[in-house]
Enzyme design. Structure first.
Site, PDB file in Angstrom:
ATOM      1  CE1 TYR A 156      -3.829   2.572   0.296  1.00  0.00           C
ATOM      2  CE2 TYR A 156      -2.391   3.467   2.116  1.00  0.00           C
ATOM      3  CZ  TYR A 156      -3.495   3.519   1.180  1.00  0.00           C
ATOM      4  OH  TYR A 156      -4.278   4.525   1.321  1.00  0.00           O
ATOM      5  CE  LYS A 160      -3.691   5.040  -1.976  1.00  0.00           C
ATOM      6  NZ  LYS A 160      -4.587   5.494  -3.290  1.00  0.00           N
TER       7      LYS A 160
END
Length: 231
Positions: A156, A160
């Protein structure tokens, strides 16, 4: 009238963003992968529903064609759809896990932006907002006093970070389009079992601010509801 297309608009941040922008006078097209949930959300919001799976070329192309046929232009494109990925130790993460997370969070943005760019370019004041995260900040993830520095989520966070870099590169590539990244902050959503301290309205503050800025607004920035975020 400002026409706005939002991916992942059927729940959480996407839904609240749609609600607030409709309240601000935008014509919102609510994009979602699941037709039943997406249509129900759009009906509740007073938006128009368009089915879109950001991982599928044909689905994204069909969504862009639908919007081209009905609205003809997109003033604001909000790339909101995203996933956290599996909650497992780093040594258990696989290439398939990475393909899923990056396929939605990063490649999905590229796919949607590429398909919708001709519609965005028709706008007098085009805006693209990519929903990133402070979890993708190199500075914050090295700060042990911050939630971003305590929580470990390799896929994640990496995805990002890629979203934020992609945003800055798009902004450089297209001077006529305002392209910015928003960090919602630690918000109570499905991502964290609704454990975040911020409300979903607070979590959409930065997204809404970027989506409603004027033609003199910034480009290539990474912001949260309090201002500029560290890279």
């Amino acid at each position: 009238m400002t026409t706005t297309f939002i991916t992942g608009a059927n729940k959480s941040l996407g839904y609240e963003t749609a609600r607030r922008l409709i309240e601000a006078g935008h014509t919102v097209i609510a994009g979602a992968r699941d037709p039943e949930r997406g249509r129900a959300a759009a009906d509740a919001l007073g938006a128009r529903f368009v089915q879109i799976d950001v991982t599928d070329d044909a689905s994204v192309a069909a969504a862009a064609a639908d919007v081209a046929a009905h609205e003809g232009t997109v003033d604001v494109l909000i790339n909101n759809a995203g996933v956290f990925g599996p909650h497992i130790p780093a040594d258990q993460l696989t290439a398939d896990d990475a393909n899923e997370v990056f396929g939605i969070n990063v490649v999905g943005i590229v796919r949607v932006t590429h398909a919708f760019l001709p519609l965005v370019r028709k706008s007098a004041h085009p805006v693209i907002v990519n929903v990133s995260s402070g979890m993708g900040s190199f500075t914050l993830t090295q700060d042990a006093t911050r939630a971003e520095g305590i929580n470990i989520a390799p896929l994640y966070t990496a995805s990002k970070a890629a979203v934020t870099m992609l945003t800055t590169q798009y902004a450089k590539s297209w001077p006529g389009i305002k392209v910015n990244a928003a960090d919602p902050g630690y918000t109570a959503t499905d991502f964290n079992g609704h454990s975040g301290p911020q409300t979903v309205t607070e979590g959409t503050d930065a997204i809404v601010a970027l989506a409603t800025m004027g033609p003199d607004g910034p480009t290539g920035t990474f912001v949260d509801r309090n201002g500029a975020m560290p890279w």
